[in-house]
Write a protein that holds these residues in place. Structure first.
Motif, PDB file in Angstrom:
ATOM      1  N   VAL A 137      -6.704   3.668  -3.314  1.00 45.15           N
ATOM      2  CA  VAL A 137      -5.751   4.128  -2.213  1.00 45.15           C
ATOM      3  C   VAL A 137      -4.928   5.198  -2.549  1.00 45.15           C
ATOM      4  CG1 VAL A 137      -3.496   3.746  -0.860  1.00 45.15           C
ATOM      5  CG2 VAL A 137      -5.538   1.958  -1.045  1.00 45.15           C
ATOM      6  N   LEU A 173       0.944  10.304   7.016  1.00 46.23           N
ATOM      7  CA  LEU A 173       0.196   9.120   6.506  1.00 46.23           C
ATOM      8  C   LEU A 173       1.131   7.789   6.962  1.00 46.23           C
ATOM      9  CD1 LEU A 173       0.305  11.221   3.802  1.00 46.23           C
ATOM     10  CD2 LEU A 173      -1.489   9.831   3.434  1.00 46.23           C
ATOM     11  N   VAL A 182       1.535   3.594   7.011  1.00 45.32           N
ATOM     12  CA  VAL A 182       1.110   2.456   6.346  1.00 45.32           C
ATOM     13  C   VAL A 182       1.979   1.398   7.171  1.00 45.32           C
ATOM     14  CG1 VAL A 182       1.275   1.017   4.283  1.00 45.32           C
ATOM     15  CG2 VAL A 182       1.118   3.623   4.045  1.00 45.32           C
ATOM     16  N   ILE A 233      -5.446   9.157  -1.057  1.00 47.68           N
ATOM     17  CA  ILE A 233      -4.197   9.937  -0.619  1.00 47.68           C
ATOM     18  C   ILE A 233      -3.987  11.160  -1.503  1.00 47.68           C
ATOM     19  CG2 ILE A 233      -1.838   9.718  -0.432  1.00 47.68           C
ATOM     20  CD1 ILE A 233      -3.253   7.889   1.585  1.00 47.68           C
ATOM     21  N   THR A 238      -8.344  -1.674  -0.385  1.00 49.85           N
ATOM     22  CA  THR A 238      -7.177  -2.728  -0.659  1.00 49.85           C
ATOM     23  C   THR A 238      -6.763  -2.261  -2.183  1.00 49.85           C
ATOM     24  OG1 THR A 238      -8.444  -4.509  -1.012  1.00 49.85           O
ATOM     25  CG2 THR A 238      -7.583  -4.190   1.192  1.00 49.85           C
ATOM     26  N   ALA A 265       0.143   4.653  -1.893  1.00 45.21           N
ATOM     27  CA  ALA A 265       0.066   6.015  -1.355  1.00 45.21           C
ATOM     28  C   ALA A 265       1.055   6.777  -1.870  1.00 45.21           C
ATOM     29  CB  ALA A 265       0.424   5.608   0.126  1.00 45.21           C
ATOM     30  N   SER A 294      -9.079   7.286   8.185  1.00 48.91           N
ATOM     31  CA  SER A 294      -8.567   5.831   7.928  1.00 48.91           C
ATOM     32  C   SER A 294      -9.066   5.441   6.256  1.00 48.91           C
ATOM     33  CB  SER A 294      -9.207   4.819   8.604  1.00 48.91           C
ATOM     34  OG  SER A 294      -8.942   3.628   8.476  1.00 48.91           O
ATOM     35  N   ILE A 295      -8.024   5.015   5.556  1.00 48.56           N
ATOM     36  CA  ILE A 295      -8.373   4.582   4.197  1.00 48.56           C
ATOM     37  C   ILE A 295      -8.416   3.070   4.118  1.00 48.56           C
ATOM     38  CG2 ILE A 295      -7.531   4.845   1.785  1.00 48.56           C
ATOM     39  CD1 ILE A 295      -6.352   7.333   2.451  1.00 48.56           C
ATOM     40  N   GLN A 334       0.692  -1.352   0.325  1.00 42.62           N
ATOM     41  CA  GLN A 334       0.035   0.143   0.041  1.00 42.62           C
ATOM     42  C   GLN A 334       0.752   1.401   0.103  1.00 42.62           C
ATOM     43  OE1 GLN A 334      -2.769  -0.644  -0.906  1.00 42.62           O
ATOM     44  NE2 GLN A 334      -4.227  -0.999   0.669  1.00 42.62           N
ATOM     45  N   ILE A 352      -3.295   3.939   6.623  1.00 38.68           N
ATOM     46  CA  ILE A 352      -4.001   2.894   5.275  1.00 38.68           C
ATOM     47  C   ILE A 352      -4.211   1.670   6.116  1.00 38.68           C
ATOM     48  CG2 ILE A 352      -3.483   1.838   3.232  1.00 38.68           C
ATOM     49  CD1 ILE A 352      -3.164   4.666   2.975  1.00 38.68           C
TER      50      ILE A 352
END
Length: 171
Positions: free
Chosen positions: A154, A110, A112, A158, A149, A65, A145-146, A61, A135
């Motif tokens: 994504v 951000l 991940v 972002i 998948t 991102a 929250s993202i 991810q 993420i």
């Protein structure tokens, strides 16, 4: 007589060389050069930072991102950067790297990866001027929250989050 001709040729050769040199200097000085394009990129006074696992922006991810962050940066001139958590994949270790981003005054962080997301949870209000996006699934009140998948989704999410920071073309 041959000596006079040689010196005369020598003088004419020097005179021709001097004239050619003057022409070259005049052309260089009088030439109207367009101003070269700037080589640096001027950024807005906002920074979005990505905290990743030890794979950096090449895996999972984080890759999506980072693509979204770069796209938003091109559109808004928001500065984007990332920091790779190296060493043990623990929350304590990720917290140290998160603190680095906070001290760098990132406007948006951000995160991940599980340890990075948990580090954001534990950060609380340590850096009150910072907005957080993670993420993956999380239930942290002050954090966006993202959960998708899909890498394209994504990246788009972002892009939107970073674009919210503003800049010349942003909000």
């Amino acid at each position: 007589m041959f000596g006079v001709l040689r010196s005369r040729r020598w003088q004419l050769g020097l005179a021709a060389l001097a004239v050619a040199l003057l022409v070259v200097v005049a052309v260089v000085l009088l030439r109207d050069d367009p101003e070269p394009a700037p080589r640096e990129r001027r950024y807005a006074d906002r920074t979005a930072c990505l905290l990743t696992d030890d794979r950096g922006v090449t895996g999972g991810q984080a890759k999506a991102a980072w693509a979204g962050m770069q796209r938003a940066s091109l559109a808004t001139r928001v500065k984007v950067q990332y920091l790779t958590v190296t060493g043990d994949p623990t929350v304590a270790n990720a917290s140290a790297f998160l603190n680095t981003l906070g001290l760098q005054k990132c406007d948006l962080v951000l995160a991940v990866g599980k340890p990075q997301v948990e580090a954001v949870r534990e950060a609380g209000d340590r850096f009150p001027g910072t907005r957080y996006v993670v993420i993956g699934e999380t239930a942290i009140e002050r954090v966006t929250s993202i959960t998708s998948t899909d890498p394209t989704a994504v990246a788009s999410a972002i892009d939107a989050e970073v674009s919210r920071l503003g800049g010349p073309n942003g909000r």
